[in-house]
Design a protein around this motif. Structure first.
Motif, PDB file in Angstrom:
ATOM      1  N   ASP A 126       0.831  -1.205   0.000  1.00 47.65           N
ATOM      2  CA  ASP A 126       0.000   0.000   0.000  1.00 47.65           C
ATOM      3  C   ASP A 126       0.869   1.259   0.000  1.00 47.65           C
ATOM      4  O   ASP A 126       0.602   2.214  -0.729  1.00 47.65           O
ATOM      5  N   SER A 127       1.935   1.245   0.805  1.00 41.91           N
ATOM      6  CA  SER A 127       2.816   2.410   0.906  1.00 41.91           C
ATOM      7  C   SER A 127       3.560   2.664  -0.401  1.00 41.91           C
ATOM      8  O   SER A 127       3.674   3.808  -0.851  1.00 41.91           O
ATOM      9  N   VAL A 128       4.071   1.600  -1.007  1.00 45.09           N
ATOM     10  CA  VAL A 128       4.804   1.745  -2.275  1.00 45.09           C
ATOM     11  C   VAL A 128       3.877   2.270  -3.366  1.00 45.09           C
ATOM     12  O   VAL A 128       4.255   3.152  -4.153  1.00 45.09           O
ATOM     13  N   GLN A 129       2.660   1.734  -3.398  1.00 43.36           N
ATOM     14  CA  GLN A 129       1.702   2.172  -4.411  1.00 43.36           C
ATOM     15  C   GLN A 129       1.352   3.652  -4.235  1.00 43.36           C
ATOM     16  O   GLN A 129       1.351   4.421  -5.200  1.00 43.36           O
ATOM     17  N   LYS A 130       1.080   4.050  -2.994  1.00 46.53           N
ATOM     18  CA  LYS A 130       0.725   5.445  -2.739  1.00 46.53           C
ATOM     19  C   LYS A 130       1.901   6.371  -3.009  1.00 46.53           C
ATOM     20  O   LYS A 130       1.740   7.451  -3.586  1.00 46.53           O
ATOM     21  N   SER A 131       3.097   5.951  -2.587  1.00 44.99           N
ATOM     22  CA  SER A 131       4.281   6.780  -2.783  1.00 44.99           C
ATOM     23  C   SER A 131       4.586   6.948  -4.268  1.00 44.99           C
ATOM     24  O   SER A 131       4.947   8.033  -4.727  1.00 44.99           O
ATOM     25  N   SER A 132       4.420   5.872  -5.026  1.00 47.05           N
ATOM     26  CA  SER A 132       4.648   5.934  -6.462  1.00 47.05           C
ATOM     27  C   SER A 132       3.648   6.859  -7.134  1.00 47.05           C
ATOM     28  O   SER A 132       3.998   7.657  -8.018  1.00 47.05           O
ATOM     29  N   SER A 133       2.392   6.797  -6.703  1.00 45.44           N
ATOM     30  CA  SER A 133       1.353   7.654  -7.261  1.00 45.44           C
ATOM     31  C   SER A 133       1.643   9.120  -6.959  1.00 45.44           C
ATOM     32  O   SER A 133       1.524   9.989  -7.830  1.00 45.44           O
ATOM     33  N   ARG A 134       2.069   9.399  -5.733  1.00 44.35           N
ATOM     34  CA  ARG A 134       2.372  10.778  -5.350  1.00 44.35           C
ATOM     35  C   ARG A 134       3.580  11.301  -6.111  1.00 44.35           C
ATOM     36  O   ARG A 134       3.631  12.466  -6.518  1.00 44.35           O
ATOM     37  N   ALA A 135       4.578  10.418  -6.300  1.00 42.61           N
ATOM     38  CA  ALA A 135       5.783  10.835  -7.012  1.00 42.61           C
ATOM     39  C   ALA A 135       5.458  11.206  -8.458  1.00 42.61           C
ATOM     40  O   ALA A 135       5.958  12.190  -8.994  1.00 42.61           O
ATOM     41  N   ASN A 136       4.583  10.410  -9.076  1.00 48.22           N
ATOM     42  CA  ASN A 136       4.187  10.697 -10.451  1.00 48.22           C
ATOM     43  C   ASN A 136       3.382  11.988 -10.534  1.00 48.22           C
ATOM     44  O   ASN A 136       3.541  12.783 -11.470  1.00 48.22           O
ATOM     45  N   GLN A 137       2.526  12.200  -9.548  1.00 54.03           N
ATOM     46  CA  GLN A 137       1.718  13.414  -9.537  1.00 54.03           C
ATOM     47  C   GLN A 137       2.578  14.653  -9.311  1.00 54.03           C
ATOM     48  O   GLN A 137       2.392  15.679  -9.946  1.00 54.03           O
ATOM     49  N   SER A 138       3.561  14.521  -8.425  1.00 50.56           N
ATOM     50  CA  SER A 138       4.394  15.681  -8.110  1.00 50.56           C
ATOM     51  C   SER A 138       5.268  16.084  -9.282  1.00 50.56           C
ATOM     52  O   SER A 138       5.581  17.256  -9.467  1.00 50.56           O
ATOM     53  N   SER A 139       5.664  15.112 -10.103  1.00 53.48           N
ATOM     54  CA  SER A 139       6.492  15.441 -11.251  1.00 53.48           C
ATOM     55  C   SER A 139       5.698  16.178 -12.318  1.00 53.48           C
ATOM     56  O   SER A 139       6.252  16.888 -13.146  1.00 53.48           O
ATOM     57  N   ALA A 140       4.378  15.998 -12.294  1.00 60.23           N
ATOM     58  CA  ALA A 140       3.534  16.635 -13.307  1.00 60.23           C
ATOM     59  C   ALA A 140       2.900  17.922 -12.798  1.00 60.23           C
ATOM     60  O   ALA A 140       2.321  18.686 -13.571  1.00 60.23           O
ATOM     61  N   ALA A 141       2.990  18.165 -11.493  1.00 61.40           N
ATOM     62  CA  ALA A 141       2.347  19.350 -10.920  1.00 61.40           C
ATOM     63  C   ALA A 141       3.384  20.431 -10.636  1.00 61.40           C
ATOM     64  O   ALA A 141       4.572  20.148 -10.466  1.00 61.40           O
ATOM     65  N   ASN A 142       2.937  21.659 -10.583  1.00 62.29           N
ATOM     66  CA  ASN A 142       3.871  22.713 -10.198  1.00 62.29           C
ATOM     67  C   ASN A 142       3.985  22.758  -8.681  1.00 62.29           C
ATOM     68  O   ASN A 142       3.216  22.146  -7.958  1.00 62.29           O
ATOM     69  N   SER A 143       4.961  23.499  -8.179  1.00 60.35           N
ATOM     70  CA  SER A 143       5.266  23.480  -6.753  1.00 60.35           C
ATOM     71  C   SER A 143       4.116  24.020  -5.913  1.00 60.35           C
ATOM     72  O   SER A 143       3.868  23.546  -4.811  1.00 60.35           O
ATOM     73  N   ASP A 144       3.378  25.005  -6.415  1.00 57.04           N
ATOM     74  CA  ASP A 144       2.262  25.558  -5.646  1.00 57.04           C
ATOM     75  C   ASP A 144       1.187  24.513  -5.429  1.00 57.04           C
ATOM     76  O   ASP A 144       0.656  24.365  -4.331  1.00 57.04           O
ATOM     77  N   ASP A 145       0.847  23.779  -6.501  1.00 59.39           N
ATOM     78  CA  ASP A 145      -0.163  22.734  -6.387  1.00 59.39           C
ATOM     79  C   ASP A 145       0.292  21.654  -5.413  1.00 59.39           C
ATOM     80  O   ASP A 145      -0.493  21.127  -4.632  1.00 59.39           O
ATOM     81  N   LEU A 146       1.591  21.331  -5.462  1.00 62.04           N
ATOM     82  CA  LEU A 146       2.115  20.292  -4.589  1.00 62.04           C
ATOM     83  C   LEU A 146       2.045  20.730  -3.130  1.00 62.04           C
ATOM     84  O   LEU A 146       1.677  19.959  -2.246  1.00 62.04           O
ATOM     85  N   ASP A 147       2.384  21.991  -2.873  1.00 60.46           N
ATOM     86  CA  ASP A 147       2.311  22.512  -1.509  1.00 60.46           C
ATOM     87  C   ASP A 147       0.881  22.455  -0.984  1.00 60.46           C
ATOM     88  O   ASP A 147       0.641  22.109   0.172  1.00 60.46           O
ATOM     89  N   ASP A 148      -0.085  22.801  -1.851  1.00 61.89           N
ATOM     90  CA  ASP A 148      -1.483  22.747  -1.445  1.00 61.89           C
ATOM     91  C   ASP A 148      -1.888  21.326  -1.101  1.00 61.89           C
ATOM     92  O   ASP A 148      -2.598  21.070  -0.132  1.00 61.89           O
ATOM     93  N   GLU A 149      -1.414  20.369  -1.914  1.00 62.65           N
ATOM     94  CA  GLU A 149      -1.771  18.966  -1.694  1.00 62.65           C
ATOM     95  C   GLU A 149      -1.204  18.473  -0.367  1.00 62.65           C
ATOM     96  O   GLU A 149      -1.875  17.780   0.395  1.00 62.65           O
ATOM     97  N   ILE A 150       0.044  18.854  -0.076  1.00 63.49           N
ATOM     98  CA  ILE A 150       0.667  18.427   1.171  1.00 63.49           C
ATOM     99  C   ILE A 150      -0.072  19.009   2.368  1.00 63.49           C
ATOM    100  O   ILE A 150      -0.312  18.339   3.367  1.00 63.49           O
ATOM    101  N   THR A 151      -0.458  20.289   2.250  1.00 61.79           N
ATOM    102  CA  THR A 151      -1.185  20.943   3.337  1.00 61.79           C
ATOM    103  C   THR A 151      -2.497  20.232   3.619  1.00 61.79           C
ATOM    104  O   THR A 151      -2.857  19.967   4.766  1.00 61.79           O
ATOM    105  N   VAL A 152      -3.230  19.892   2.562  1.00 63.30           N
ATOM    106  CA  VAL A 152      -4.502  19.190   2.712  1.00 63.30           C
ATOM    107  C   VAL A 152      -4.290  17.822   3.352  1.00 63.30           C
ATOM    108  O   VAL A 152      -4.995  17.419   4.262  1.00 63.30           O
ATOM    109  N   THR A 153      -3.258  17.097   2.869  1.00 62.30           N
ATOM    110  CA  THR A 153      -2.984  15.764   3.384  1.00 62.30           C
ATOM    111  C   THR A 153      -2.650  15.819   4.872  1.00 62.30           C
ATOM    112  O   THR A 153      -3.123  15.003   5.662  1.00 62.30           O
ATOM    113  N   GLN A 154      -1.842  16.798   5.277  1.00 56.43           N
ATOM    114  CA  GLN A 154      -1.459  16.908   6.667  1.00 56.43           C
ATOM    115  C   GLN A 154      -2.646  17.231   7.567  1.00 56.43           C
ATOM    116  O   GLN A 154      -2.728  16.776   8.692  1.00 56.43           O
TER     117      GLN A 154
END
Length: 237
Positions: A126-154
């Motif tokens: 589960d962790s590898v799958q989620k981490s891989s998904s996040r890594a792929n998303q972060s490479s396609a997103a800009n830093s602002d979007d990524l920061d927003d996503e991290i804030t929401v997740t936290q």
């Protein structure tokens, strides 16, 4: 004297079981370490890590088998020794044979597929799958979007255990209600409720889950890494 020998023999057996439980703790720590390395590789995104992740999954499964075998052995020994009604030495003679037979029988029924349901194996995948998904998303997103996503997740996950009211050390997630608890605290609560012949209600205020079981709990390796990361940052600060 004969009775004393029998009692000492059982005492020695129980001491060995305690050592095996300590060994299980070390196995669990090793599985966490393998998971951490796998997640580091996925997050690095510097090459195709699929073959290496597969090798690590094999290692996790081997550890899960060893952990399960220890559980089987401990359970078998406890069951056999609990049936001893006399402390005379002659009563003890066949215990070793009985343990060996019952343990071998249980191992024969242990299918490889069953190891896939080991909590730390489930957590690894589960962790590898989620981490891989996040890594792929972060490479396609800009830093602002990524920061927003991290804030929401936290904000979605409280790092404080609802039982201990302190930051979790080994967080586990309840598959039924998705609430998190510190592993030692929730297992202690479940055991206490079992002794009282009661079901264990989720300790999160307002949760309708009235029957928390150990089989419902899955280690949350990503959250554990996050907590450890925050602690390291706090220490450096």
């Amino acid at each position: 004297p004969g009775c004393g020998t029998a009692v000492m023999s059982l005492s020695s057996v129980h001491g060995t079981l305690s050592s095996l439980k300590t060994c299980q703790t070390d196995i669990g720590t090793g599985m966490d370490t393998v998971t951490d390395v796998a997640l580091d590789l996925v997050e690095a995104q510097d090459k195709d890590v699929t073959p290496t992740i597969k090798e690590m999954e094999t290692m996790i499964l081997e550890c899960a088998r060893l952990d399960t075998e220890i559980n089987y052995f401990v359970d078998t020994v406890k069951q056999v020794t609990s049936e001893v009604t006399s402390q005379h030495p002659e009563t003890m003679v066949n215990l070793s044979t009985k343990v060996r037979e019952q343990f071998t029988e249980r191992l024969a029924r242990l299918a490889d597929a069953a190891l896939q349901n080991h909590p730390k194996v489930v957590a690894f995948k589960d962790s590898v799958q989620k981490s891989s998904s996040r890594a792929n998303q972060s490479s396609a997103a800009n830093s602002d979007d990524l920061d927003d996503e991290i804030t929401v997740t936290q904000s979605q996950v409280n790092l404080t255990c609802p039982l201990t009211q302190v930051e979790m050390v080994n967080p586990v997630r309840n598959k039924k209600c998705n609430h998190h608890y510190d592993e030692e605290a929730i297992l202690s609560l479940i055991r206490n409720k079992q002794k009282q012949k009661k079901s264990c209600r989720c300790p999160v205020v307002g949760c309708a889950n009235s029957d928390v079981r150990q089989s419902d709990l899955v280690p949350d390796q990503l959250l554990r890494r996050k907590i450890q990361s925050q602690k390291r940052q706090g220490t450096r600060t």
